[in-house]
Scaffold this active site. Sequence first.
Site, mmCIF file in Angstrom:
data_model
loop_
_atom_site.group_PDB
_atom_site.id
_atom_site.type_symbol
_atom_site.label_atom_id
_atom_site.label_comp_id
_atom_site.label_asym_id
_atom_site.label_seq_id
_atom_site.Cartn_x
_atom_site.Cartn_y
_atom_site.Cartn_z
ATOM 1 N N ASP A 179 26.564 95.858 152.866
ATOM 2 C CA ASP A 179 25.676 95.388 153.925
ATOM 3 C C ASP A 179 25.113 96.565 154.716
ATOM 4 O O ASP A 179 23.987 96.512 155.199
ATOM 5 C CB ASP A 179 26.428 94.431 154.852
ATOM 6 C CG ASP A 179 26.940 93.212 154.100
ATOM 7 O OD1 ASP A 179 26.127 92.564 153.412
ATOM 8 O OD2 ASP A 179 28.143 92.919 154.175
ATOM 9 N N THR A 207 30.157 91.325 144.427
ATOM 10 C CA THR A 207 29.619 90.022 144.814
ATOM 11 C C THR A 207 28.379 90.219 145.683
ATOM 12 O O THR A 207 28.322 91.143 146.489
ATOM 13 C CB THR A 207 30.674 89.223 145.589
ATOM 14 O OG1 THR A 207 31.753 88.898 144.707
ATOM 15 C CG2 THR A 207 30.102 87.934 146.162
ATOM 16 N N THR A 224 22.642 91.888 145.110
ATOM 17 C CA THR A 224 22.474 93.142 144.375
ATOM 18 C C THR A 224 23.483 93.241 143.242
ATOM 19 O O THR A 224 23.155 93.676 142.127
ATOM 20 C CB THR A 224 22.608 94.342 145.322
ATOM 21 O OG1 THR A 224 21.779 94.143 146.470
ATOM 22 C CG2 THR A 224 22.180 95.627 144.629
ATOM 23 N N GLU A 240 36.991 92.084 147.295
ATOM 24 C CA GLU A 240 36.196 93.291 147.070
ATOM 25 C C GLU A 240 36.988 94.549 147.416
ATOM 26 O O GLU A 240 36.952 95.549 146.690
ATOM 27 C CB GLU A 240 34.913 93.226 147.902
ATOM 28 C CG GLU A 240 33.901 92.221 147.377
ATOM 29 C CD GLU A 240 32.706 92.054 148.288
ATOM 30 O OE1 GLU A 240 31.632 91.685 147.778
ATOM 31 O OE2 GLU A 240 32.829 92.274 149.505
#
Length: 262
Positions: A92, A33, A36, A111
């Site tokens: 991140d 998600t 990118t 995730e």
Amino acid sequence: MPAELSPIDTAKFAAARRAVDLVQDGMKLGLGTGSTAAWMVRCLAERVREEGLRVQGVPTSTRTAELARALGIQVVTLDEAKWLDLTIDGADEFDADFNLIKGGGAALLQEKIVATASDRMVVIADAAKEVAHLGAFPLPVEVIPFGWQSTKMLIEETLEGMDVLGREVTLRLSGDAPLLTDEKNYILDLHLKRIGEPRQLGLALNQIAGVVENGLFIDICDTVVVGHGDGRVSLRDLQSGQAEEGCIDMDRARNIFADLGD
């Protein structure tokens, strides 16, 4: 449609395109998600369309599921797939040991579940996401809405004994209301500036009543693919020590560019 991609979109596309080259026919894939990862989904859809690649994708958020279906990728649940060959997702932040901070898109729970149910996790990122120490990006912690302020106090108390530089904890908002995850939970963002012991912190946070999961991904990522604004791309594998450099044909990006959102 922009005539040229920005350097950041070029970097994201380059990383995504190289990672999608790792996908083989018949694989079951975890679909990440974020901006990118959205490039990755579009690159994967291009291979499905042009090569007849047969894959099943397990999305890590509602918005990834919607994008994948719209582009013709077969979407299944993790319960249907049971186990995955490969997960490709963004991050991140990541450090030299491939420890990650994830959850800026509020999808950290799905995730992490998907990534840990995979034989291999590949992270795709632009070069700015590589850091010497995790923590400049706020660390997301998903919490149950019931009693969230008490959970926040317990987190703040726990941080007093941790090797971090900052200890501010804030509730993530969507407008004037708390942001809700796909599981209808809240996100607390921990502004730590620098995390000295990510493994210790991750374990401590998950011991707190009310905490569902935290955004530290430790010993989960196997490979990092880093894109650059000029189309260069590097791949590094932690286990094998493999390192390779290359360059992506940016005409491919212009052919599939669309409004990706985030």
